[in-house]
Design a protein around this motif. Sequence first.
Motif, PDB file in Angstrom:
ATOM      1  N   GLY A 185       4.548 -21.271  36.452  1.00 26.13           N
ATOM      2  CA  GLY A 185       4.937 -22.280  37.437  1.00 26.13           C
ATOM      3  C   GLY A 185       3.830 -23.254  37.749  1.00 26.13           C
ATOM      4  N   SER A 186       2.750 -23.202  36.968  1.00 27.74           N
ATOM      5  CA  SER A 186       1.588 -24.053  37.224  1.00 27.74           C
ATOM      6  C   SER A 186       1.323 -24.983  36.051  1.00 27.74           C
ATOM      7  CB  SER A 186       0.348 -23.183  37.472  1.00 27.74           C
ATOM      8  OG  SER A 186       0.539 -22.309  38.563  1.00 27.74           O
ATOM      9  N   TYR A 187       0.354 -25.881  36.250  1.00 26.59           N
ATOM     10  CA  TYR A 187      -0.097 -26.768  35.198  1.00 26.59           C
ATOM     11  C   TYR A 187      -1.593 -26.561  34.982  1.00 26.59           C
ATOM     12  CZ  TYR A 187       4.369 -29.178  35.712  1.00 26.59           C
ATOM     13  OH  TYR A 187       5.704 -29.461  35.752  1.00 26.59           O
ATOM     14  N   VAL A 188      -1.994 -26.539  33.726  1.00 25.75           N
ATOM     15  CA  VAL A 188      -3.408 -26.418  33.378  1.00 25.75           C
ATOM     16  C   VAL A 188      -3.885 -27.768  32.861  1.00 25.75           C
ATOM     17  CG1 VAL A 188      -5.122 -25.282  31.938  1.00 25.75           C
ATOM     18  CG2 VAL A 188      -3.187 -23.975  32.843  1.00 25.75           C
ATOM     19  N   ILE A 189      -4.850 -28.354  33.567  1.00 24.90           N
ATOM     20  CA  ILE A 189      -5.446 -29.618  33.147  1.00 24.90           C
ATOM     21  C   ILE A 189      -6.734 -29.282  32.411  1.00 24.90           C
ATOM     22  CG2 ILE A 189      -6.306 -31.865  33.901  1.00 24.90           C
ATOM     23  CD1 ILE A 189      -4.639 -31.425  36.496  1.00 24.90           C
ATOM     24  N   SER A 190      -6.827 -29.678  31.152  1.00 21.94           N
ATOM     25  CA  SER A 190      -7.962 -29.293  30.313  1.00 21.94           C
ATOM     26  C   SER A 190      -8.687 -30.523  29.771  1.00 21.94           C
ATOM     27  CB  SER A 190      -7.487 -28.412  29.157  1.00 21.94           C
ATOM     28  OG  SER A 190      -6.533 -29.110  28.373  1.00 21.94           O
ATOM     29  N   ASP A 191      -9.718 -30.252  28.989  1.00 24.96           N
ATOM     30  CA  ASP A 191     -10.538 -31.304  28.383  1.00 24.96           C
ATOM     31  C   ASP A 191     -11.167 -32.212  29.434  1.00 24.96           C
ATOM     32  OD1 ASP A 191      -9.969 -30.344  25.849  1.00 24.96           O
ATOM     33  OD2 ASP A 191      -8.216 -31.624  25.623  1.00 24.96           O
ATOM     34  N   ILE A 192     -11.618 -31.591  30.517  1.00 22.45           N
ATOM     35  CA  ILE A 192     -12.354 -32.302  31.553  1.00 22.45           C
ATOM     36  C   ILE A 192     -13.713 -31.618  31.708  1.00 22.45           C
ATOM     37  CG2 ILE A 192     -10.371 -33.218  32.811  1.00 22.45           C
ATOM     38  CD1 ILE A 192     -10.484 -30.836  34.648  1.00 22.45           C
ATOM     39  N   THR A 193     -14.649 -32.310  32.319  1.00 19.82           N
ATOM     40  CA  THR A 193     -16.015 -31.797  32.429  1.00 19.82           C
ATOM     41  C   THR A 193     -16.561 -32.036  33.831  1.00 19.82           C
ATOM     42  OG1 THR A 193     -16.451 -32.267  30.091  1.00 19.82           O
ATOM     43  CG2 THR A 193     -18.369 -31.961  31.512  1.00 19.82           C
ATOM     44  N   LEU A 194     -17.138 -30.993  34.408  1.00 19.09           N
ATOM     45  CA  LEU A 194     -17.909 -31.178  35.633  1.00 19.09           C
ATOM     46  C   LEU A 194     -19.302 -31.622  35.215  1.00 19.09           C
ATOM     47  CD1 LEU A 194     -16.998 -28.103  37.884  1.00 19.09           C
ATOM     48  CD2 LEU A 194     -15.953 -30.367  37.808  1.00 19.09           C
ATOM     49  N   PRO A 195     -19.742 -32.798  35.638  1.00 17.83           N
ATOM     50  CA  PRO A 195     -21.019 -33.326  35.141  1.00 17.83           C
ATOM     51  C   PRO A 195     -22.214 -32.501  35.607  1.00 17.83           C
ATOM     52  CG  PRO A 195     -20.177 -34.684  36.935  1.00 17.83           C
ATOM     53  CD  PRO A 195     -19.092 -33.716  36.592  1.00 17.83           C
ATOM     54  N   ALA A 196     -23.215 -32.409  34.722  1.00 20.12           N
ATOM     55  CA  ALA A 196     -24.449 -31.716  35.076  1.00 20.12           C
ATOM     56  C   ALA A 196     -25.310 -32.561  36.001  1.00 20.12           C
ATOM     57  CB  ALA A 196     -25.230 -31.371  33.810  1.00 20.12           C
ATOM     58  N   THR A 197     -25.053 -33.877  36.008  1.00 19.34           N
ATOM     59  CA  THR A 197     -25.796 -34.788  36.887  1.00 19.34           C
ATOM     60  C   THR A 197     -24.828 -35.560  37.766  1.00 19.34           C
ATOM     61  OG1 THR A 197     -27.584 -35.035  35.264  1.00 19.34           O
ATOM     62  CG2 THR A 197     -27.421 -36.709  36.979  1.00 19.34           C
ATOM     63  N   GLN A 198     -25.075 -35.528  39.066  1.00 15.36           N
ATOM     64  CA  GLN A 198     -24.292 -36.290  40.029  1.00 15.36           C
ATOM     65  C   GLN A 198     -25.175 -37.380  40.625  1.00 15.36           C
ATOM     66  OE1 GLN A 198     -22.619 -33.468  42.881  1.00 15.36           O
ATOM     67  NE2 GLN A 198     -22.141 -32.020  41.242  1.00 15.36           N
ATOM     68  N   THR A 199     -24.544 -38.434  41.106  1.00 16.54           N
ATOM     69  CA  THR A 199     -25.274 -39.557  41.687  1.00 16.54           C
ATOM     70  C   THR A 199     -25.273 -39.465  43.213  1.00 16.54           C
ATOM     71  OG1 THR A 199     -24.643 -40.952  39.812  1.00 16.54           O
ATOM     72  CG2 THR A 199     -25.439 -42.075  41.788  1.00 16.54           C
ATOM     73  N   TYR A 200     -26.426 -39.627  43.811  1.00 16.54           N
ATOM     74  CA  TYR A 200     -26.553 -39.542  45.273  1.00 16.54           C
ATOM     75  C   TYR A 200     -25.674 -40.578  45.964  1.00 16.54           C
ATOM     76  CZ  TYR A 200     -28.527 -40.294  49.927  1.00 16.54           C
ATOM     77  OH  TYR A 200     -28.676 -40.469  51.277  1.00 16.54           O
ATOM     78  N   ALA A 201     -25.024 -40.141  47.033  1.00 20.35           N
ATOM     79  CA  ALA A 201     -24.311 -41.044  47.929  1.00 20.35           C
ATOM     80  C   ALA A 201     -24.669 -40.647  49.351  1.00 20.35           C
ATOM     81  CB  ALA A 201     -22.798 -40.958  47.717  1.00 20.35           C
ATOM     82  N   GLU A 243       8.192 -33.917  28.135  1.00 20.81           N
ATOM     83  CA  GLU A 243       8.551 -34.007  29.550  1.00 20.81           C
ATOM     84  C   GLU A 243       8.070 -32.777  30.311  1.00 20.81           C
ATOM     85  OE1 GLU A 243      12.653 -34.763  30.181  1.00 20.81           O
ATOM     86  OE2 GLU A 243      12.603 -36.779  29.320  1.00 20.81           O
ATOM     87  N   ILE A 244       7.662 -33.004  31.554  1.00 22.27           N
ATOM     88  CA  ILE A 244       7.312 -31.913  32.465  1.00 22.27           C
ATOM     89  C   ILE A 244       8.123 -32.078  33.750  1.00 22.27           C
ATOM     90  CG2 ILE A 244       5.008 -31.496  31.526  1.00 22.27           C
ATOM     91  CD1 ILE A 244       3.838 -33.236  33.714  1.00 22.27           C
ATOM     92  N   ASP A 245       8.143 -31.041  34.574  1.00 20.95           N
ATOM     93  CA  ASP A 245       9.060 -31.003  35.718  1.00 20.95           C
ATOM     94  C   ASP A 245       8.523 -31.671  36.971  1.00 20.95           C
ATOM     95  OD1 ASP A 245      10.789 -29.509  34.144  1.00 20.95           O
ATOM     96  OD2 ASP A 245       9.829 -27.620  34.730  1.00 20.95           O
ATOM     97  N   ASN A 246       7.261 -32.091  36.938  1.00 16.71           N
ATOM     98  CA  ASN A 246       6.633 -32.653  38.133  1.00 16.71           C
ATOM     99  C   ASN A 246       5.745 -33.830  37.755  1.00 16.71           C
ATOM    100  OD1 ASN A 246       6.655 -29.499  38.156  1.00 16.71           O
ATOM    101  ND2 ASN A 246       6.923 -30.052  40.310  1.00 16.71           N
ATOM    102  N   ASN A 247       5.331 -34.566  38.770  1.00 13.07           N
ATOM    103  CA  ASN A 247       4.273 -35.555  38.590  1.00 13.07           C
ATOM    104  C   ASN A 247       2.954 -34.869  38.952  1.00 13.07           C
ATOM    105  OD1 ASN A 247       6.073 -37.715  37.959  1.00 13.07           O
ATOM    106  ND2 ASN A 247       6.534 -37.900  40.144  1.00 13.07           N
TER     107      ASN A 247
END
Length: 309
Positions: free
Chosen positions: A69-85, A48-52
Motif C-alpha cells: 500500500g506504499s510507494y518507494v521513491i528510489s534513485d535519490i541521494t542525501l548529499p554529503a555536503t549541505q549549504t549553510y542557511a 499508472e499508479i493509484d495516487n499522486n
Amino acid sequence: GLWKQGDQVSVFAGRTVNEQYQVTGASDGKTAAPLHKVGDSGFVAGTEIDNNVAFYPYVSTAAIAKSAGSYVISDITLPATQTYAEDSFGNGAFPMAAVTGSTVDMNLKFKNVLGGLKLQLKGTASIASISITGNNNEVLCGATEVTVANGDTPSINLTDASAKTVTLDCGAGVALDSETSTPFIIALPPITMTGGFTVIVTDTEGKQMEIKTTKSQTITRSSLLKMPAVTYEGTYSINPNIPKDALPGIFSVGVNKKVHFSRGNLQYTNGTNSANGSWGFAEQQYEIVGETTSNTLQDFSEGSKVDLF
C-alpha cells in the motif's frame, strides 16, 4: 517547513513519470504553495499508479514503484555536503514527501523525511565548515530510498555503507558572536547513534575544534536535536570523557599525536611514611607547594605534599 522561491518538486501525477514542478515566487516563506509544471518534456511512457506522489527536492533521476500500500521513491541521494542557511536547513537539504488520497486529489500534504542537529556556537572566529560523524560509523547520507503512503510518515533506507560523514559548508564564513550563540542546523536521517557522535568545526583560518559526545544520541524525524551552546576555540577539543584531573581538551603536539594536560602541578602526598603516599594533580595551576619546608627539607609527615622533584 517554509517554501522558498525557486523550490522544485518531483511529482508522479497518477503515473510513474517524474515531472518537474516549481513553487511560485509569491509563496516565498509560506507553509503552503501552488506548484506549476516546469516546461514540457513531451510524451514519456509510464505505468499508472493509484495516487499522486511528490518528493522535494526535485531529483531528475527519481523513480517510483508500488510496494503493497506504499510507494518507494528510489534513485535519490542525501548529499554529503549541505549549504549553510541562517537558522534553517540549506536549500534542498531537508526532503519531504507526499501521497494524495487518489489521483483526483491534488492536495499534496508534505511530510518531512529527516530530522536534524542544531549546534550552537559562540566566539570570535568565522566558521567555514562543520562535519558530523557517528562514533559507531552510522550511515548518514548517500544513496537513499524513501517509502511513503497516504496518511503515514515517510521512512528511509540508506544503502551506501561508506557515506558516514555529513558536512555543513558555510561558504565564505559565518561570523560568531562572543555573547549570543549562532545556530548551525544540519539535516540527518532519523537514527540512533548509539556511541554518540563527533563534530569537527573548522574556521576560516584553518583551525579546528572537536566536539564529541559518547552518549547515545537519537535524531527524530521532523525535529531538531539541540546541543548546548559551546564557545569555539580553534585547535581546542571538548570531550566529556576526559581523564580525571585533566583539562577539558585534547591538544595536538605533532602529526597524529594528541595529549591531555593536567589541571595543575603533579603532587605527591605522603602517607604514614614517604613510601606509601599517593600521586595526583593539583586542582588549579596556581596551587604550588614551591619553596616550602616539605619541598626543601623533605618533610615526610603524613599528609604533607611535594611538587618539586
